[in-house]
Structure formats: structure tokens, C-alpha cells
Design an enzyme around this catalytic site. Structure first.
Site, short mmCIF file in Angstrom:
data_model
loop_
_atom_site.label_atom_id
_atom_site.label_comp_id
_atom_site.label_asym_id
_atom_site.label_seq_id
_atom_site.Cartn_x
_atom_site.Cartn_y
_atom_site.Cartn_z
CE LYS A 1 -20.44 20.88 48.96
NZ LYS A 1 -19.05 20.40 48.92
NE ARG B 1 -22.38 14.90 50.85
CZ ARG B 1 -21.92 16.07 51.30
NH1 ARG B 1 -22.70 17.11 51.37
NH2 ARG B 1 -20.68 16.19 51.63
NE ARG C 1 -13.62 23.46 55.83
CZ ARG C 1 -14.52 22.74 55.19
NH1 ARG C 1 -15.34 23.31 54.33
NH2 ARG C 1 -14.58 21.45 55.39
NE ARG D 1 -16.50 20.64 58.14
CZ ARG D 1 -17.13 20.61 56.98
NH1 ARG D 1 -17.60 21.72 56.45
NH2 ARG D 1 -17.29 19.47 56.33
NE ARG E 1 -15.28 15.80 54.29
CZ ARG E 1 -14.74 16.98 54.56
NH1 ARG E 1 -13.67 17.08 55.34
NH2 ARG E 1 -15.27 18.07 54.06
P1 AP5 Z 1 -15.73 25.62 51.50
O1 AP5 Z 1 -16.49 26.73 50.87
O2 AP5 Z 1 -15.85 25.44 52.96
O3 AP5 Z 1 -15.99 24.24 50.71
P2 AP5 Z 1 -17.24 23.27 50.70
O4 AP5 Z 1 -17.44 22.83 49.30
O5 AP5 Z 1 -18.40 23.87 51.41
O6 AP5 Z 1 -16.61 22.05 51.52
P3 AP5 Z 1 -17.24 21.14 52.65
O7 AP5 Z 1 -16.11 20.48 53.34
O8 AP5 Z 1 -18.22 21.89 53.48
O9 AP5 Z 1 -17.99 20.08 51.78
P4 AP5 Z 1 -18.46 18.71 52.21
O10 AP5 Z 1 -19.39 18.39 51.13
O11 AP5 Z 1 -17.40 17.72 52.48
O12 AP5 Z 1 -19.05 18.96 53.68
P5 AP5 Z 1 -20.54 19.10 54.24
O13 AP5 Z 1 -20.50 20.04 55.35
O14 AP5 Z 1 -21.50 19.33 53.16
O15 AP5 Z 1 -14.18 25.85 51.09
C1 AP5 Z 1 -13.17 24.96 51.54
C2 AP5 Z 1 -11.89 25.75 51.84
O16 AP5 Z 1 -11.36 26.27 50.62
C3 AP5 Z 1 -12.08 26.98 52.74
O17 AP5 Z 1 -10.97 27.13 53.55
C4 AP5 Z 1 -12.21 28.16 51.76
O18 AP5 Z 1 -11.76 29.37 52.32
C5 AP5 Z 1 -11.28 27.70 50.63
N1 AP5 Z 1 -11.74 28.13 49.30
C6 AP5 Z 1 -13.00 28.19 48.84
N2 AP5 Z 1 -13.03 28.59 47.55
C7 AP5 Z 1 -11.73 28.79 47.19
C8 AP5 Z 1 -11.09 29.21 45.96
N3 AP5 Z 1 -11.80 29.52 44.86
N4 AP5 Z 1 -9.73 29.30 45.95
C9 AP5 Z 1 -8.99 28.98 47.07
N5 AP5 Z 1 -9.55 28.59 48.25
C10 AP5 Z 1 -10.90 28.49 48.30
O19 AP5 Z 1 -20.76 17.62 54.81
C11 AP5 Z 1 -20.04 17.15 55.91
C12 AP5 Z 1 -20.51 15.75 56.29
O20 AP5 Z 1 -21.89 15.79 56.65
C13 AP5 Z 1 -20.44 14.70 55.17
O21 AP5 Z 1 -19.16 14.10 55.09
C14 AP5 Z 1 -21.53 13.73 55.60
O22 AP5 Z 1 -21.08 12.89 56.64
C15 AP5 Z 1 -22.59 14.65 56.17
N6 AP5 Z 1 -23.56 15.09 55.14
C16 AP5 Z 1 -23.78 16.36 54.71
N7 AP5 Z 1 -24.72 16.38 53.75
C17 AP5 Z 1 -25.10 15.10 53.58
C18 AP5 Z 1 -26.03 14.47 52.70
N8 AP5 Z 1 -26.76 15.18 51.81
N9 AP5 Z 1 -26.16 13.12 52.77
C19 AP5 Z 1 -25.45 12.40 53.66
N10 AP5 Z 1 -24.55 12.92 54.50
C20 AP5 Z 1 -24.38 14.26 54.46
MG MG Z 2 -19.53 23.40 53.15
#
Ligand code: AP5
Ligand code: MG
Ligand code: ZN
Length: 216
Positions: free
Chosen positions: A13, A88, A127, A160, A171
């Protein structure tokens, strides 16, 4: 244009959001980034959120919805927004609907980047993120030119704290239980578009960009 980008942890994402927002001139709003920033700044919100994030749980709906309500009301959102990682839960989606209605806005499309669990685990544990500008890398799939140094700003790369094997598993579990129902929710509203995220970063982006061109 208002785009919701969803998908399991590690689906790409953030990686795709960087490109989409540049190409389509949208504002990138990531609840994960806002929360991590609050944790770093040690605000009251950050201290509360940290307890949930560290164990891979979702931060309570009322906290995240309040954050988004405040963010979307700011004037810089008028040109267009990409929401990354929000909503979410179905409750968050309902609340988002109400917030948007009060601002006379509506969602144009919900894009779901889909990737299977095994691949997600290796993406997340490999990552690395720039401490300075937030750019995202992967030690194997998208390495920086110089080890542990950001290509864009020479900042230091870090891992992270929720990218450990144990927290990633939690997660993924939370995603299946609490976020997956959203797919059906947005399918019923005819807003849903699924993208196969198990391809190269460029191929996934080309798919999304072609779809969004048609929506403009
Ligand atoms: P990346 O692009 O970083 O993936 P991502 O989908 O953004 O993953 P996140 O870990 O950020 O998602 P998440 O939903 O768990 O975390 P968030 O920060 O939203 O890519 C991942 C890796 O893969 C990278 O190394 C990249 O280089 C590689 N990659 C990408 N595309 C690729 C491809 N095509 N091929 C190969 N490699 C690739 O949330 C974190 C925490 O915050 C949650 O756990 C929760 O506690 C809280 N939180 C956030 N939003 C909410 C909400 N709405 N409600 C409640 N709690 C929330
Ligand atoms: Mg992200
Ligand atoms: Zn950087």
C-alpha cells in the site's frame, strides 16, 4: 478524486501510494504513518496508540476515526486524497461514509492490493524504511543503492518495530478477522477493484494507474 487503498499488511500500500499520489496529484493520508509519527513525538495519542501497534492489534475505532475526521476537514484535501490503511473495519467504513457526507465528498474507488500470507511475511521482515523521508525499501526486492542508506535523501534506514515475525503473524490474523469483511462491504457499493499484488512493483502500479486513468 478520492481513492481508498486497502490490502493486508505488507501488500505494498505504502509503496504504491507513493507512486499513485505523485502521478495523480493526490494527498497521501496513511493512518499508520500518522500514528507512528504520534508515537515518535510521544503525544498523548501516540502513547495510547503504541500499546496496540506494538502487539499488532488495531488502534480503537474512535481514535482513528477522530484523526481522519480532523484530517479530511483541512483545505488541502480538496484537490484529491488517497487513504492508505483506513478504513480497516466495517465500523470505520460506516464512520468514513458519514464524515465524507458532512464534507460533501464521496469515495470514487476502493482498490484492494491482494497478496498471499507467505509472501507478506518475507516482504515485511525484509522491509527497511528511511528515518528521514519515510521512503520504503526491501533488502531483497527493492534494495537501496547503498546498504542502509536512503537513495533519495541519504537518511538512515531502520526496521519498523512491528515487523518482527511474531507481530506480523498477529497483524495478518487481525487483518483476516477485522478487515477482510470490508471487501464485501465495498463490493456491495460497487466501488471495489481488486489488483493482483504478487507481481513486480512496476506491474502493480501499471495496473492501478490504467484503472485510475479511466476513472478521471
Ligand atoms: P509496503 O508498501 O510498506 O506495504 P504496506 O501495505 O504499506 O504494509 P504496512 O505494513 O504499512 O501495512 P499495515 O497495514 O500493516 O501497516 P500500517 O502502517 O497501515 O511494502 C512492504 C514491503 O514489501 C516493503 O519492503 C516493500 O519494499 C516491499 N514490496 C512492496 N511491493 C512489492 C512488490 N510488488 N514485490 C516485492 N516487494 C514489494 O498500520 C500499522 C499499525 O497501525 C496497525 O497494525 C495498527 O495498529 C495501526 N493502524 C493503522 N491504521 C489503522 C486503522 N485504520 N485502524 C486501527 N489501527 C490502525
Ligand atoms: Mg504502509
Ligand atoms: Zn530518505
Amino acid at each position: 478524486m478520492l481513492v481508498v487503498l486497502m490490502g493486508p499488511p505488507g501488500a505494498g500500500k505504502g509503496t504504491q501510494a507513493e507512486r499513485i499520489t505523485k502521478e495523480f496529484n493526490l494527498l497521501h493520508i496513511s493512518t499508520g504513518d500518522i500514528l507512528r509519527n504520534a508515537v515518535k513525538e510521544e503525544t498523548a495519542l501516540g502513547l495510547q496508540a503504541k500499546q496496540y501497534m506494538d502487539r499488532g492489534a488495531l488502534v480503537p475505532d474512535e481514535i482513528v476515526v477522530g484523526m481522519i475526521r480532523e484530517r479530511l476537514a483541512r483545505p488541502d484535501c480538496a484537490a484529491g486524497v488517497l487513504l492508505d490503511g483506513f478504513p480497516r473495519t466495517v465500523e470505520q467504513a460506516e464512520a468514513l461514509g458519514q464524515v465524507l457526507e458532512s464534507l460533501q465528498l464521496k469515495i470514487d474507488v476502493v482498490i484492494n492490493v491482494d497478496v498471499e500470507a507467505e509472501e507478506l511475511l518475507s516482504r515485511l521482515t525484509g522491509r527497511r524504511v528511511c528515518r528521514n523521508c519515510g521512503a520504503t525499501y526491501h533488502i531483497k526486492f527493492n534494495p537501496p543503492r547503498v546498504r542502509n542508506i536512503c537513495d533519495h535523501c541519504s537518511g538512515e534506514l531502520y526496521q519498523r518495530s512491528d515487523d518482527t515475525v511474531e507481530t506480523v503473524k498477529e497483524r495478518l490474523d487481525v487483518y483476516s478477522k477485522q478487515t477482510l469483511p470490508l471487501i464485501e462491504y465495498y463490493q456491495r457499493k460497487n466501488l471495489y477493484y481488486a489488483v493482483d499484488g504478487a507481481r513486480s512493483i512496476d506491474d502493480v502500479f501499471a495496473d492501478i494507474a490504467a484503472y485510475l486513468q479511466g476513472k478521471q
